[in-house]
Scaffold this motif. Structure first.
Motif, PDB file in Angstrom:
ATOM      1  N   HIS A 215      12.002  -9.757  -3.312  1.00 28.05           N
ATOM      2  CA  HIS A 215      10.934 -10.450  -2.866  1.00 28.05           C
ATOM      3  C   HIS A 215      10.069  -9.525  -2.080  1.00 28.05           C
ATOM      4  CE1 HIS A 215      13.810 -13.600  -3.784  1.00 28.05           C
ATOM      5  NE2 HIS A 215      13.341 -14.367  -2.936  1.00 28.05           N
ATOM      6  N   ASP A 216       8.501  -9.548  -2.383  1.00 25.62           N
ATOM      7  CA  ASP A 216       7.751  -8.623  -1.878  1.00 25.62           C
ATOM      8  C   ASP A 216       6.450  -9.470  -1.420  1.00 25.62           C
ATOM      9  OD1 ASP A 216       6.071  -6.180  -1.398  1.00 25.62           O
ATOM     10  OD2 ASP A 216       7.470  -5.252  -2.393  1.00 25.62           O
ATOM     11  N   GLY A 217       5.174  -8.852  -1.563  1.00 23.12           N
ATOM     12  CA  GLY A 217       4.022  -9.466  -1.208  1.00 23.12           C
ATOM     13  C   GLY A 217       4.065 -11.068  -1.614  1.00 23.12           C
ATOM     14  N   ASN A 339       5.677  -5.032  -8.928  1.00 23.18           N
ATOM     15  CA  ASN A 339       4.799  -5.815  -8.031  1.00 23.18           C
ATOM     16  C   ASN A 339       5.123  -5.640  -6.661  1.00 23.18           C
ATOM     17  OD1 ASN A 339       5.173  -7.302 -10.827  1.00 23.18           O
ATOM     18  ND2 ASN A 339       3.135  -7.420 -10.705  1.00 23.18           N
ATOM     19  N   CYS A 340       4.053  -5.124  -5.949  1.00 23.80           N
ATOM     20  CA  CYS A 340       4.321  -4.612  -4.584  1.00 23.80           C
ATOM     21  C   CYS A 340       3.580  -5.617  -3.653  1.00 23.80           C
ATOM     22  CB  CYS A 340       4.348  -3.227  -4.426  1.00 23.80           C
ATOM     23  SG  CYS A 340       4.921  -2.520  -2.969  1.00 23.80           S
ATOM     24  N   ALA A 341       2.523  -5.164  -3.088  1.00 26.12           N
ATOM     25  CA  ALA A 341       1.704  -5.879  -2.265  1.00 26.12           C
ATOM     26  C   ALA A 341       0.776  -6.747  -3.279  1.00 26.12           C
ATOM     27  CB  ALA A 341       0.877  -5.022  -1.470  1.00 26.12           C
ATOM     28  N   ARG A 459      -0.724   0.870  -7.869  1.00 22.47           N
ATOM     29  CA  ARG A 459      -1.579  -0.020  -6.941  1.00 22.47           C
ATOM     30  C   ARG A 459      -0.558  -0.990  -5.986  1.00 22.47           C
ATOM     31  NH1 ARG A 459      -6.602  -1.542  -7.045  1.00 22.47           N
ATOM     32  NH2 ARG A 459      -7.045  -0.422  -8.840  1.00 22.47           N
ATOM     33  N   GLU A 460      -0.595  -0.433  -4.821  1.00 20.00           N
ATOM     34  CA  GLU A 460       0.121  -1.029  -3.640  1.00 20.00           C
ATOM     35  C   GLU A 460      -0.383  -2.720  -3.575  1.00 20.00           C
ATOM     36  OE1 GLU A 460       2.680   0.134  -2.015  1.00 20.00           O
ATOM     37  OE2 GLU A 460       2.981  -1.650  -0.973  1.00 20.00           O
ATOM     38  N   GLY A 461      -1.509  -2.645  -3.169  1.00 20.37           N
ATOM     39  CA  GLY A 461      -2.108  -3.966  -3.087  1.00 20.37           C
ATOM     40  C   GLY A 461      -3.551  -3.991  -3.488  1.00 20.37           C
ATOM     41  N   PRO A 575      -0.595   5.879   0.715  1.00 19.04           N
ATOM     42  CA  PRO A 575      -1.171   4.583   1.222  1.00 19.04           C
ATOM     43  C   PRO A 575      -0.375   3.469   0.742  1.00 19.04           C
ATOM     44  CG  PRO A 575      -2.641   6.496   0.121  1.00 19.04           C
ATOM     45  CD  PRO A 575      -1.409   6.923  -0.153  1.00 19.04           C
ATOM     46  N   GLU A 576      -0.252   2.622   1.726  1.00 21.50           N
ATOM     47  CA  GLU A 576       0.481   1.215   1.329  1.00 21.50           C
ATOM     48  C   GLU A 576      -0.517   0.171   1.438  1.00 21.50           C
ATOM     49  OE1 GLU A 576       3.753   0.873   0.382  1.00 21.50           O
ATOM     50  OE2 GLU A 576       4.829   2.633   1.133  1.00 21.50           O
ATOM     51  N   TRP A 577      -0.199  -1.002   2.216  1.00 17.93           N
ATOM     52  CA  TRP A 577      -0.924  -2.124   2.373  1.00 17.93           C
ATOM     53  C   TRP A 577      -2.190  -1.962   3.045  1.00 17.93           C
ATOM     54  CZ3 TRP A 577       1.221  -7.524   2.739  1.00 17.93           C
ATOM     55  CH2 TRP A 577       2.524  -7.751   2.175  1.00 17.93           C
ATOM     56  N   THR A 578      -3.378  -2.565   2.990  1.00 18.56           N
ATOM     57  CA  THR A 578      -4.416  -2.684   3.885  1.00 18.56           C
ATOM     58  C   THR A 578      -4.380  -4.092   4.479  1.00 18.56           C
ATOM     59  OG1 THR A 578      -5.912  -3.369   2.092  1.00 18.56           O
ATOM     60  CG2 THR A 578      -5.726  -1.046   2.489  1.00 18.56           C
ATOM     61  N   PRO A 676       5.597   2.267   8.091  1.00 16.06           N
ATOM     62  CA  PRO A 676       4.862   1.127   8.067  1.00 16.06           C
ATOM     63  C   PRO A 676       4.606   0.925   6.603  1.00 16.06           C
ATOM     64  CG  PRO A 676       3.484   2.749   8.996  1.00 16.06           C
ATOM     65  CD  PRO A 676       4.847   3.402   9.080  1.00 16.06           C
ATOM     66  N   ASP A 677       4.506  -0.251   6.089  1.00 12.17           N
ATOM     67  CA  ASP A 677       4.387  -0.522   4.573  1.00 12.17           C
ATOM     68  C   ASP A 677       3.372  -1.670   4.807  1.00 12.17           C
ATOM     69  OD1 ASP A 677       4.314  -1.067   2.203  1.00 12.17           O
ATOM     70  OD2 ASP A 677       6.395  -0.323   1.992  1.00 12.17           O
ATOM     71  N   GLY A 678       4.260  -2.790   4.939  1.00 12.98           N
ATOM     72  CA  GLY A 678       3.550  -4.430   4.860  1.00 12.98           C
ATOM     73  C   GLY A 678       2.679  -4.388   6.285  1.00 12.98           C
ATOM     74  N   CYS A 762      18.234  -3.506   3.885  1.00  8.91           N
ATOM     75  CA  CYS A 762      16.944  -4.251   3.699  1.00  8.91           C
ATOM     76  C   CYS A 762      15.640  -3.545   3.700  1.00  8.91           C
ATOM     77  CB  CYS A 762      16.786  -5.651   4.117  1.00  8.91           C
ATOM     78  SG  CYS A 762      16.143  -5.502   5.606  1.00  8.91           S
ATOM     79  N   GLU A 763      14.520  -3.895   3.157  1.00  6.18           N
ATOM     80  CA  GLU A 763      13.154  -3.738   3.604  1.00  6.18           C
ATOM     81  C   GLU A 763      12.637  -4.832   4.114  1.00  6.18           C
ATOM     82  OE1 GLU A 763      11.049  -2.026   0.258  1.00  6.18           O
ATOM     83  OE2 GLU A 763       9.084  -2.745   1.301  1.00  6.18           O
ATOM     84  N   ILE A 764      11.735  -5.320   5.146  1.00  5.68           N
ATOM     85  CA  ILE A 764      11.152  -6.320   5.207  1.00  5.68           C
ATOM     86  C   ILE A 764       9.520  -6.088   4.588  1.00  5.68           C
ATOM     87  CG2 ILE A 764      10.010  -7.645   7.055  1.00  5.68           C
ATOM     88  CD1 ILE A 764      12.577  -7.165   8.679  1.00  5.68           C
ATOM     89  N   THR A 765       9.303  -7.004   3.843  1.00  5.52           N
ATOM     90  CA  THR A 765       7.917  -6.847   3.363  1.00  5.52           C
ATOM     91  C   THR A 765       7.560  -8.153   2.660  1.00  5.52           C
ATOM     92  OG1 THR A 765       6.610  -5.765   1.285  1.00  5.52           O
ATOM     93  CG2 THR A 765       9.111  -6.260   0.887  1.00  5.52           C
ATOM     94  N   GLY A 766       6.436  -8.601   2.941  1.00  2.94           N
ATOM     95  CA  GLY A 766       5.504  -9.957   2.318  1.00  2.94           C
ATOM     96  C   GLY A 766       5.784 -10.795   3.721  1.00  2.94           C
TER      97      GLY A 766
HETATM   98 CA    CA Z   1       5.414  -2.052  -0.157  1.00  8.89          CA
END
Ligand code: CA
Ligand code: FEO
Ligand code: CA
Ligand code: CA
Length: 825
Positions: A215-217, A339-341, A459-461, A575-578, A676-678, A762-766
């Motif tokens: 699970h992600d964005g 599919n990420c952000a 494409r991150e987001g 570069p990750e999320w904006t 940092p990511d999300g 884990c990663e925490i994302t979304g």
């Molecule tokens: Ca991400």
């Protein structure tokens, strides 16, 4: 403090000092004869304001002040933005009827249960301490006399009122005291009535009708109470649209993967499961009786997998570089992957984004011989060199149905026996990925549309800029690889709010997302920056470019990385999320990390300024292993601007690292973090997203995980430029040093706190919330990553409820505050 008054029934404006009615003031009664409680009882009305779970001064039978969770009649109180306030009026049983609470002054709030003795409200967003007046009224059954009591609640600006959670290596989601975690939607959960429950032993099949993995964005799309149509404001029934970025392949099969995809082919059933566990899901969720659950049988439930037919829209549709055996015209493709952000747009669709797609493709060790120089340059720049093996080996499958090309297509090697243009093989299949893909969460029958005008990158987001009527729609995107760029798409069309509720949402997407200008960011050393348009024929973007012989605008959009190289854009630390500050329009960009190989000591710049070592045991980690968050402010606070100013809002670091040159944001044990990511600002539909919006920061870290599992922090950031210029001394391996000037945001202090720590691996994302901000949805991705059937390294989410067994599963959790207040405040 004593503002309670009695009234003969006439309504006053709340200013007690000007009440001219001939009534007895309660304090007079107290002074003349009664203890306060007796006075209250004798009058039959009392007011109290209970502020969250805090205890406030109260009056006991003997008129002594005690802490018992209430305050005496007429007392005033204070609270802060987003917290729940309970107004308590009491009447003698049988003596009074027609009780009610009403607001008499201050910014209007919604009073819940206003027609009963006990009402409540959520403290609104305020910029400074602001009094809100309330009046409780009760009518005597015997005499008809109305008595009233006034209370003033002074609301202060938002603060992070929770106690930060400690760093943790435990196998559980930890949140602050006063909050509750509910596991809502796990990988493999069935999405149709006839799909069996997930056995979680590797035997499960049919992920096309189950929640995907990783699970992600994620974004909440409200439904009406009947569950039949879109209703943005609903807080208890809606759809969660979310990405399933990747898979933890070992746990998907009884004994891990079979075959290696090179010398031993992969079995079709395993490959199909792995493919279908990617993509997007839409799932209906509801809160009933205070408890969140998902609706297995909802007609809105949907999976979009790498096998779902999609349409190409925009300038690249039909381009020769898009032709495949599946779509000789280059207008359609199959599915979406990694599919990420994501992005949300006001017309109500979900923009899923294709991030690390290149690694899925196989390419023969001699494929260059069948490619043009142009093609080879592009394939190398996007990370598919000849000899690439392709993750998971799907291309090795020999399907039962020989006409089934869903495995074959993951091998993009040119088949010289097929036509030169690629209409007979999958030599161009990689050009089908890296896009922003618009999906209508409310209509499972509509094919997703890949919006090629936004360009093809990792494409991150695709997060929007500020929405202003009459101003062009903007979309910001990070290209997630070390040394890649930040992009902005500026629509050709200006935003018309009338489009927000259009019935044909994808047609509105056509209007705003199929035509516009893609730009890339260049960050200058003086704290300014510029957006460089990627327009064919302008500057170096021509066939004569030494970087790449661009053919036309579609060619630029298929290869933005090469165009940005040619324009001299600034290479960034991944570069990750904006995220967009809704009021100011400022853009926050997570730069997750970089290493010394790709960005050496002399490779820093003002926007990517640090180079240091964060040792992990005996292992050195040089570069920018902990990452940072940059923010930019468009000139004129206008998202259409082609210039901006910027600073670095926040630097990740362990609090033990050097405060002068590494821990530049002075993080301490309550808020130190890495990678940092999300990143996401609270919705502007509730107090946490207004005036001084709450910013959520999520980590996808491997540098600090010896100290803590991945985490999510809450922040209340200031403005671009609220810190200042600073020159730091960087250190490379071997002890070499170099100085670097940069701009550092104000030290966050208590305006940054650790809110959540996830389970092992884990990663925490979304992250998103209901519109009222009182339920926060968070995705926990790949717990137990690195383990397998014989080496289960996490039992989450079973462990969340005390069960220390079973394979781990990615899952969505719902976080609520026990007193009903806005999460985080
Ligand atoms: Ca991400
Ligand atoms: Fe999928 Fe860039 O994180
Ligand atoms: Ca990441
Ligand atoms: Ca991930």
């Amino acid at each position: 403090m004593q503002d309670l008054e009695l009234s003969g029934g006439g309504y006053t404006d709340g200013d007690v000092d000007t009440n001219l009615s001939a009534n007895t003031h309660l304090s007079t009664l107290i002074e003349s004869r009664y203890s306060r409680r007796q006075a209250i009882s004798g009058i039959g009305a009392a007011t109290a304001a209970v502020f969250g779970s805090s205890l406030l001064a109260a009056c006991d039978e003997d008129n002594e002040v005690v802490d018992d969770g209430t305050i005496g009649a007429g007392q005033n109180g204070t609270t802060t933005t987003g917290r729940i306030v309970q107004l308590i009026g009491q009447t003698l049983t049988g003596s009074f009827g027609q009780v009610s609470w009403e607001q008499t002054s201050g910014p209007p709030v919604t009073l819940t249960n206003a027609g009963t003795p006990n009402a409540s409200f959520i403290a609104p967003a305020v910029a400074a301490a602001t009094p809100l007046g309330f009046r409780f009224s009760a009518r005597s059954v015997a005499t008809g006399q109305v008595v009233t009591a006034d209370t003033t609640v002074t609301v202060g600006p938002a603060v992070l009122s929770f106690n930060a959670v400690a760093k943790s290596l435990a196998d559980i989601v930890t949140v602050p005291a006063g909050y509750t975690v509910t596991v809502l939607y796990r990988g493999g959960d069935p999405l149709a009535a006839n799909v069996p429950a997930f056995a979680n032993d590797g035997t499960d099949t049919n992920f096309a009708q189950r929640a995907g993995d990783h699970h992600d964005g994620m974004y909440w799309y409200g439904l009406n109470a009947a569950g039949t149509a879109r209703e943005d404001s609903n807080n208890e029934r809606g759809l969660l649209a979310m990405n399933h970025e990747n898979i933890t392949e070992n746990y998907l099969h009884p004994n891990g993967q079979t075959g290696n995809g090179t010398t031993v082919p992969r079995p079709e059933a395993e490959a199909l499961k792995e493919i279908e566990a990617h993509g997007v899901s839409v799932v209906e969720v509801r809160r009933q009786g205070g408890t969140w659950s998902y609706n297995q049988a909802s007609a809105f439930n949907r999976r979009i997998t790498p096998n779902t037919v999609v349409e190409f829209n925009g300038p690249v549709r039909g381009n020769a570089q898009m032709r495949t055996a599946f779509s000789p015209g280059g207008t359609q493709g199959r599915g979406t992957i990694n599919n990420c952000a994501f992005g949300f747009v006001l017309w109500g669709t979900f923009l899923t984004c294709e991030e690390n797609w290149a690694g899925y493709f196989r390419r023969s060790a001699t494929d260059n011989a069948n490619r043009s120089a142009r093609e080879i340059t592009a394939l190398n720049r996007y990370g598919i060199p000849q000899g690439a093996s392709g993750s998971y080996g799907w291309a090795s499958v020999t399907p039962a149905d020989a006409t089934n090309t869903t495995y074959r297509r993951w091998n993009i090697s040119v088949d010289p026996a097929t036509p030169a243009g690629g209409t007979g093989d999958y030599r161009n299949e990689h050009n089908h990925f890296g896009w922003t893909v618009e999906c209508d969460p409310y209509d499972p029958t509509r094919a997703p549309r890949k919006r090629t005008a936004l360009g093809r990158i990792n494409r991150e987001g695709a997060w929007h800029g500020q929405w202003v009527a009459g101003r062009k729609v903007t979309i910001y995107s990070g290209d997630d690889a070390r040394g890649e760029y930040l992009y902005k798409f500026i629509s050709a069309n200006a935003w018309n709010p009338a489009d927000a509720q259009a019935a044909d949402r994808l047609a509105i997407g056509d209007k705003y997302l199929d035509n516009g200008t893609l730009c890339v960011a260049k960050f200058n050393a003086d704290g300014t920056g510029v957006w460089l348009p990627l327009v064919f024929g302008q500057g170096p973007l021509t066939a004569a470019s030494p970087v790449f012989p661009f053919q036309d605008q579609a060619d630029v959009l298929i290869h933005p990385r090469l165009a940005a190289d040619a324009l001299g854009a600034t290479r960034m630390d991944r570069p990750e999320w904006t995220a967009t500050h809704y009021l100011t329009g400022e853009i926050y960009l997570t730069l997750t990390n970089n290493n010394a190989t790709l960005r050496p000591l002399n490779g820093t710049d003002a926007a990517n300024p640090r180079h240091y070592n964060d040792p992990r045991g005996a292992t050195n980690q040089f570069g920018n292993p902990n990452g940072h968050i940059l923010r930019l402010r468009e000139t004129g606070d206008n998202s259409e601007s082609l210039t901006f100013t910027w600073d670095n809002y926040l630097f990740g670091a362990g609090s033990d690292l050097n405060a002068t040159n590494i821990n530049l944001s002075s993080l301490d044990a309550t808020n130190d973090f890495s990678s940092p990511d999300g990143i996401w600002f609270a919705r502007p539909t509730n107090p946490s997203g207004l005036i001084n919006p709450l910013l959520w920061i999520q980590t996808d870290d491997g540098a600090f995980t010896d100290v803590t599992n991945n985490q999510m922090l809450a922040a209340l950031p200031g403005r671009t430029g609220d810190g200042g210029a600073r020159t730091i001394t960087n250190t490379g391996s071997g002890g070499a040093t170099a100085t670097q000037a940069t701009f550092v945001g104000a030290v966050p202090g208590v305006k940054l706190k650790r809110f959540m720590v996830g389970p092992k691996g884990c990663e925490i994302t979304g992250v998103d919330s209901t519109p009222d901000g009182r339920t926060l949805f968070v995705n926990i991705q790949h717990p137990g990553e690195g383990g397998g059937p014989t080496n289960i390294t996490s039992n989450w989410p079973q462990s969340q409820t005390g069960q220390a067994s079973g394979r781990p599963r990615s899952a969505t959790v719902a976080v609520t505050k026990d007193d009903g207040g806005v999460v985080g405040l």
